[in-house]
Design a protein around this motif. Sequence first.
Motif, PDB file in Angstrom:
ATOM      1  N   LEU A 241      58.653  65.352  41.094  1.00 29.34           N
ATOM      2  CA  LEU A 241      59.031  66.296  40.044  1.00 29.34           C
ATOM      3  C   LEU A 241      60.095  67.252  40.549  1.00 29.34           C
ATOM      4  CD1 LEU A 241      55.452  67.190  38.722  1.00 29.34           C
ATOM      5  CD2 LEU A 241      57.053  65.538  37.739  1.00 29.34           C
ATOM      6  N   THR A 242      60.798  67.880  39.613  1.00 31.58           N
ATOM      7  CA  THR A 242      61.821  68.859  39.956  1.00 31.58           C
ATOM      8  C   THR A 242      61.280  70.256  39.709  1.00 31.58           C
ATOM      9  OG1 THR A 242      63.565  67.313  39.330  1.00 31.58           O
ATOM     10  CG2 THR A 242      64.176  69.643  39.504  1.00 31.58           C
ATOM     11  N   PHE A 243      61.492  71.148  40.673  1.00 35.77           N
ATOM     12  CA  PHE A 243      61.048  72.535  40.575  1.00 35.77           C
ATOM     13  C   PHE A 243      62.283  73.418  40.641  1.00 35.77           C
ATOM     14  CE2 PHE A 243      57.747  69.962  42.449  1.00 35.77           C
ATOM     15  CZ  PHE A 243      56.614  70.347  41.768  1.00 35.77           C
TER      16      PHE A 243
ATOM     17  N   ASP B 101      47.804  74.079  45.524  1.00 36.84           N
ATOM     18  CA  ASP B 101      46.851  73.248  44.814  1.00 36.84           C
ATOM     19  C   ASP B 101      47.577  72.550  43.668  1.00 36.84           C
ATOM     20  OD1 ASP B 101      44.484  72.048  44.271  1.00 36.84           O
ATOM     21  OD2 ASP B 101      43.377  73.862  43.791  1.00 36.84           O
ATOM     22  N   ILE B 102      46.932  71.571  43.050  1.00 32.58           N
ATOM     23  CA  ILE B 102      47.622  70.731  42.068  1.00 32.58           C
ATOM     24  C   ILE B 102      48.113  71.528  40.867  1.00 32.58           C
ATOM     25  CG2 ILE B 102      47.322  68.831  40.438  1.00 32.58           C
ATOM     26  CD1 ILE B 102      45.505  67.486  42.415  1.00 32.58           C
ATOM     27  N   SER B 103      47.211  72.247  40.214  1.00 35.95           N
ATOM     28  CA  SER B 103      47.586  72.961  39.003  1.00 35.95           C
ATOM     29  C   SER B 103      48.646  74.033  39.240  1.00 35.95           C
ATOM     30  CB  SER B 103      46.341  73.578  38.354  1.00 35.95           C
ATOM     31  OG  SER B 103      46.679  74.221  37.155  1.00 35.95           O
ATOM     32  N   PRO B 104      48.546  74.893  40.260  1.00 34.89           N
ATOM     33  CA  PRO B 104      49.609  75.879  40.503  1.00 34.89           C
ATOM     34  C   PRO B 104      50.964  75.241  40.767  1.00 34.89           C
ATOM     35  CG  PRO B 104      47.641  76.488  41.714  1.00 34.89           C
ATOM     36  CD  PRO B 104      47.390  75.124  41.151  1.00 34.89           C
ATOM     37  N   VAL B 105      50.975  74.092  41.446  1.00 34.45           N
ATOM     38  CA  VAL B 105      52.243  73.411  41.705  1.00 34.45           C
ATOM     39  C   VAL B 105      52.826  72.855  40.410  1.00 34.45           C
ATOM     40  CG1 VAL B 105      53.308  71.432  42.855  1.00 34.45           C
ATOM     41  CG2 VAL B 105      51.711  72.872  44.112  1.00 34.45           C
ATOM     42  N   LEU B 106      51.989  72.200  39.585  1.00 32.69           N
ATOM     43  CA  LEU B 106      52.479  71.633  38.332  1.00 32.69           C
ATOM     44  C   LEU B 106      52.992  72.702  37.377  1.00 32.69           C
ATOM     45  CD1 LEU B 106      49.855  68.835  37.548  1.00 32.69           C
ATOM     46  CD2 LEU B 106      52.182  68.557  38.384  1.00 32.69           C
ATOM     47  N   ASN B 107      52.412  73.888  37.433  1.00 32.40           N
ATOM     48  CA  ASN B 107      52.860  74.969  36.551  1.00 32.40           C
ATOM     49  C   ASN B 107      54.290  75.403  36.826  1.00 32.40           C
ATOM     50  OD1 ASN B 107      50.578  75.356  34.919  1.00 32.40           O
ATOM     51  ND2 ASN B 107      49.543  76.534  36.505  1.00 32.40           N
TER      52      ASN B 107
ATOM     53  N   ASP C 237      59.609  66.718  32.877  1.00 30.14           N
ATOM     54  CA  ASP C 237      58.487  66.077  32.206  1.00 30.14           C
ATOM     55  C   ASP C 237      57.466  65.601  33.246  1.00 30.14           C
ATOM     56  OD1 ASP C 237      56.872  64.849  30.315  1.00 30.14           O
ATOM     57  OD2 ASP C 237      57.961  62.942  30.476  1.00 30.14           O
ATOM     58  N   MET C 238      56.246  66.104  33.122  1.00 29.16           N
ATOM     59  CA  MET C 238      55.220  65.787  34.103  1.00 29.16           C
ATOM     60  C   MET C 238      54.053  65.024  33.477  1.00 29.16           C
ATOM     61  SD  MET C 238      53.505  69.548  34.563  1.00 29.16           S
ATOM     62  CE  MET C 238      55.081  70.383  34.581  1.00 29.16           C
ATOM     63  N   SER C 239      54.261  64.444  32.307  1.00 26.72           N
ATOM     64  CA  SER C 239      53.155  63.784  31.606  1.00 26.72           C
ATOM     65  C   SER C 239      52.570  62.636  32.417  1.00 26.72           C
ATOM     66  CB  SER C 239      53.643  63.273  30.246  1.00 26.72           C
ATOM     67  OG  SER C 239      54.769  62.414  30.410  1.00 26.72           O
ATOM     68  N   LEU C 240      53.429  61.836  33.086  1.00 29.72           N
ATOM     69  CA  LEU C 240      52.933  60.725  33.893  1.00 29.72           C
ATOM     70  C   LEU C 240      52.121  61.247  35.074  1.00 29.72           C
ATOM     71  CD1 LEU C 240      52.785  57.733  34.597  1.00 29.72           C
ATOM     72  CD2 LEU C 240      54.953  57.988  35.846  1.00 29.72           C
ATOM     73  N   ALA C 241      52.653  62.257  35.775  1.00 32.69           N
ATOM     74  CA  ALA C 241      51.949  62.817  36.937  1.00 32.69           C
ATOM     75  C   ALA C 241      50.619  63.436  36.520  1.00 32.69           C
ATOM     76  CB  ALA C 241      52.828  63.858  37.625  1.00 32.69           C
ATOM     77  N   GLU C 242      50.613  64.147  35.387  1.00 33.41           N
ATOM     78  CA  GLU C 242      49.378  64.764  34.900  1.00 33.41           C
ATOM     79  C   GLU C 242      48.337  63.715  34.519  1.00 33.41           C
ATOM     80  OE1 GLU C 242      49.903  69.017  32.802  1.00 33.41           O
ATOM     81  OE2 GLU C 242      50.962  67.396  31.803  1.00 33.41           O
ATOM     82  N   THR C 243      48.779  62.673  33.805  1.00 34.10           N
ATOM     83  CA  THR C 243      47.842  61.642  33.343  1.00 34.10           C
ATOM     84  C   THR C 243      47.232  60.882  34.516  1.00 34.10           C
ATOM     85  OG1 THR C 243      49.126  61.381  31.307  1.00 34.10           O
ATOM     86  CG2 THR C 243      47.582  59.624  31.881  1.00 34.10           C
ATOM     87  N   VAL C 244      48.096  60.448  35.452  1.00 36.95           N
ATOM     88  CA  VAL C 244      47.602  59.702  36.611  1.00 36.95           C
ATOM     89  C   VAL C 244      46.672  60.565  37.447  1.00 36.95           C
ATOM     90  CG1 VAL C 244      48.282  58.595  38.777  1.00 36.95           C
ATOM     91  CG2 VAL C 244      49.578  58.151  36.682  1.00 36.95           C
ATOM     92  N   ASP C 245      47.050  61.819  37.638  1.00 37.11           N
ATOM     93  CA  ASP C 245      46.226  62.723  38.442  1.00 37.11           C
ATOM     94  C   ASP C 245      44.872  62.962  37.778  1.00 37.11           C
ATOM     95  OD1 ASP C 245      45.908  64.735  40.657  1.00 37.11           O
ATOM     96  OD2 ASP C 245      45.724  66.050  38.925  1.00 37.11           O
ATOM     97  N   PHE C 246      44.867  63.145  36.466  1.00 37.38           N
ATOM     98  CA  PHE C 246      43.625  63.385  35.732  1.00 37.38           C
ATOM     99  C   PHE C 246      42.708  62.164  35.796  1.00 37.38           C
ATOM    100  CE2 PHE C 246      41.383  63.428  31.516  1.00 37.38           C
ATOM    101  CZ  PHE C 246      40.491  64.440  31.847  1.00 37.38           C
ATOM    102  N   VAL C 247      43.272  60.965  35.604  1.00 39.09           N
ATOM    103  CA  VAL C 247      42.468  59.737  35.641  1.00 39.09           C
ATOM    104  C   VAL C 247      41.886  59.519  37.038  1.00 39.09           C
ATOM    105  CG1 VAL C 247      42.565  57.222  35.467  1.00 39.09           C
ATOM    106  CG2 VAL C 247      43.696  58.634  33.738  1.00 39.09           C
ATOM    107  N   LEU C 248      42.718  59.697  38.074  1.00 40.89           N
ATOM    108  CA  LEU C 248      42.229  59.499  39.436  1.00 40.89           C
ATOM    109  C   LEU C 248      41.191  60.556  39.815  1.00 40.89           C
ATOM    110  CD1 LEU C 248      45.492  58.515  41.361  1.00 40.89           C
ATOM    111  CD2 LEU C 248      43.618  57.035  40.628  1.00 40.89           C
TER     112      LEU C 248
END
Length: 302
Positions: A163-165, A177-183, A188-199
């Motif tokens: 992802l780009t920050f 941690d995952i959520s603070p980094v994603l924020n 677009d982080m939909s793929l990273a969010e979905t894969v992370d949530f499923v795993l």
Amino acid sequence: KNQTAIREFILLGFSYGLQVQTLLELIFLATYIVTITENAVIIFVVKRNHHLQKPMYYFLGNLSFLEICYVSVTWPRLLFGSRSQSMTISFSRCMTQLYFFISLMCTECVILAVMAYDRYLAVCHPLRYPAIMTHKLCFQLLILSWAGGFSISLVKVSLISQLTFCGPHIMNHFFCDISPVLNLSCTDMSLAETVDFVLALVILLIPLLIIVFSYCCILLTILCMPSVQGRRKAFSTCTSHLAVVIIFFSATLFMYARPRRIPPSKLNKIVSVFYAVFTPALNPLIYCLRNKEVKEILRKTI
């Protein structure tokens, strides 16, 4: 598209007054030292005492080693960097910290499930237990636990690192941690969010289902025992592990078994402190205080 990708983050940590900050530092430092000492003592006692050369204590020694690594991933940097005006961490170090922290957490989930399976065999199939739970099988189960945890985390962090920050680069947390980094991502982080949530669901729910199934069978077996003393003895061998499971999974399910982009809040930090600091400090105490064999050997050793 015209923004420049940032290559470091600023961790806010715990922004309080000087007196409160100093008190928190002392509490965290004491907790960190106690955690390292407790788990190191358990490893030493398990390795040196031939009475504890059993699968249950073999797994417990590995869990203690994991706890030492677990707290050492996040807390030394917080303790030594909290006196500075800002705690900066480069992008590469942030991803490295995130990878090892999530890997160790996933590994602990699987090890706790393995320990529940061990207790299931010991209580429900006591005569077949020595033949099934051999040293070779114990080693294979631990290798599977560590390999599974680190492999799943590799997939998670690989997607996040792509992802780009582009700002802001201030992270309202005390470690990556995952959520603070994603924020902080601006793509677009939909793929990273979905894969992370499923795993996250896979690595949390499958071990949890194994634990629930194991303890349901254990409970039914205990209730069918004719002797009250036998029921009490069988249940006492499982209570410490069950207490650790409840504490660990309560916090991790709250933080990770939900969509990843969680708004930053003080509650998230408090829960993170609980499962990243106090849980590893509580686990050795729970296992030692509830286990007469370990307590007796510790008393003789001291």
